[in-house]
Design an enzyme around this catalytic site. Sequence first.
Site, PDB file in Angstrom:
ATOM      1  N   GLY A  35     -11.364   4.521   2.967  1.00  0.00           N
ATOM      2  CA  GLY A  35     -12.718   3.948   3.034  1.00  0.00           C
ATOM      3  C   GLY A  35     -13.404   4.091   4.387  1.00  0.00           C
ATOM      4  N   ASP A  49       0.846  -1.195   0.000  1.00  0.00           N
ATOM      5  CA  ASP A  49       0.000   0.000   0.000  1.00  0.00           C
ATOM      6  C   ASP A  49       0.886   1.252   0.000  1.00  0.00           C
ATOM      7  OD1 ASP A  49      -2.382   1.467   0.227  1.00  0.00           O
ATOM      8  OD2 ASP A  49      -2.346   1.403   2.422  1.00  0.00           O
ATOM      9  N   HIS A  50       0.654   2.171  -0.898  1.00  0.00           N
ATOM     10  CA  HIS A  50       1.421   3.426  -0.992  1.00  0.00           C
ATOM     11  C   HIS A  50       2.926   3.199  -1.003  1.00  0.00           C
ATOM     12  CE1 HIS A  50      -1.957   6.165  -0.732  1.00  0.00           C
ATOM     13  NE2 HIS A  50      -2.452   5.384   0.190  1.00  0.00           N
ATOM     14  N   GLU A  89      -1.069   5.923  -8.602  1.00  0.00           N
ATOM     15  CA  GLU A  89      -1.872   6.996  -7.994  1.00  0.00           C
ATOM     16  C   GLU A  89      -1.637   8.340  -8.666  1.00  0.00           C
ATOM     17  OE1 GLU A  89      -2.121   7.240  -3.684  1.00  0.00           O
ATOM     18  OE2 GLU A  89      -2.281   9.424  -3.772  1.00  0.00           O
ATOM     19  N   THR A 121      -8.301   2.442   9.036  1.00  0.00           N
ATOM     20  CA  THR A 121      -8.614   3.088  10.320  1.00  0.00           C
ATOM     21  C   THR A 121      -9.809   2.440  11.031  1.00  0.00           C
ATOM     22  OG1 THR A 121      -7.741   5.148   9.456  1.00  0.00           O
ATOM     23  CG2 THR A 121      -9.129   5.322  11.404  1.00  0.00           C
TER      24      THR A 121
END
Length: 287
Positions: free
Chosen positions: A209, A84-85, A135, A232
Site C-alpha cells: 500500500g 502477514d505472509h 494469496e 514501508t
Amino acid sequence: MLVSAKEMLEKAKAGHYAVGQFNINNLEWTKAILLTAQENKSPVILGVSEGAGKYMGGYTTVVGMVNGMLKELGITVPVALHLDHGSYEHCYKCIEAGFSSVMFDGSHYPIEENVEKTKELVKVCKDKGLSLEAEVGSIGGEEDGVVGMGECADPQECKAIADLGVTMLAAGIGNIHGKYPDNWAGLSFETLDNIQKLTGDMPLVLHGGTGIPAEMIQKAISLGVAKINVNTECQLSFAEATRKYIEAGKDKEGKGFDPRKLLAPGFEAIKATVKEKMELFGSIGKA
Ligand code: 13P
C-alpha cells in the site's frame, strides 16, 4: 478483545471502503496505530510478519502486548491481530499463540499444493472462529528477505482458492512491497476486475500500500479491494522523524536521548501516517 477480520472486511466490501492493515514492529508502533484507530473510530488490522514477530520476542509476547494495550488503553474499535505472509508452520504457531487472524502465503507453491494447504487451514480457522487470508500470484519487491518478482494472478486460480472458504484473498495485480520504481507499470485493473467478477463477495486484499497514488487506491476499492496493507510508509515516517530529532541535537543536557523522548517524534509520525491512510481508505467513523 481481539476479533477475527471477517466481519469488518465484509462490511468494508459492502460499504465500498477498505480497512488498513498496518504492520507493527515494536511497542511504539502498536500503541500509535491502536490509539489512532480509536480516536478515528476505525476498525484496524495489526499485521505481524514472521521477522517482526521474532524481533518482538515471539508471537506470545506480541499477543500479550496487544491484549494488554486493548485493555489498558481502552480500545473499543474492532482490532484483528494478523500474521502477514505466514508459512504453513507459522500459521499454526500464531493460532496457538492467540492471533485472531492469519495469512497463509502459499503463492510460491504450485497451485495444487497452495490449494491443499489452504484447505487444511480453512478447516482449522473455521473451527476456531479466526479469519484466514490466502494469496495467489506473488507480490513484487522484497519483504523480510523474501523477494517476489511481482506478477498478475490468474483469475481462475483465485476462484479456486476463494471457493475453499477463505475470509479474504490477496491477488497479485502488479503491486510491489516497498517503494515503487519510477518505471512501475501501475496496477492491473483489468486483472482485478476479472478476479472480482469470479470471486463475488470475497474481500480482496491489496498488499504494498505504500506509494500507490490516491486515484489508484480509490479505483482498487471500487473494484472489490477491502483491505490494504501498509508497512514501508510507516517505516519511512518513523525513521525521518527520529533522524530529525537526533540531528536537532536534543540531548544537550544529556537527557534527550531517554528512549521515551527519542521515540516520541516517530510515534507521532506514525499516528499521522495511519490517520492519512485511514482517510484515504474511507474507514474513519466505520467502527
Ligand atoms: P508496503 O511495505 O509496501 O507498505 O507493503 C506492506 C505489505 O503489503 C505487508 O504485507
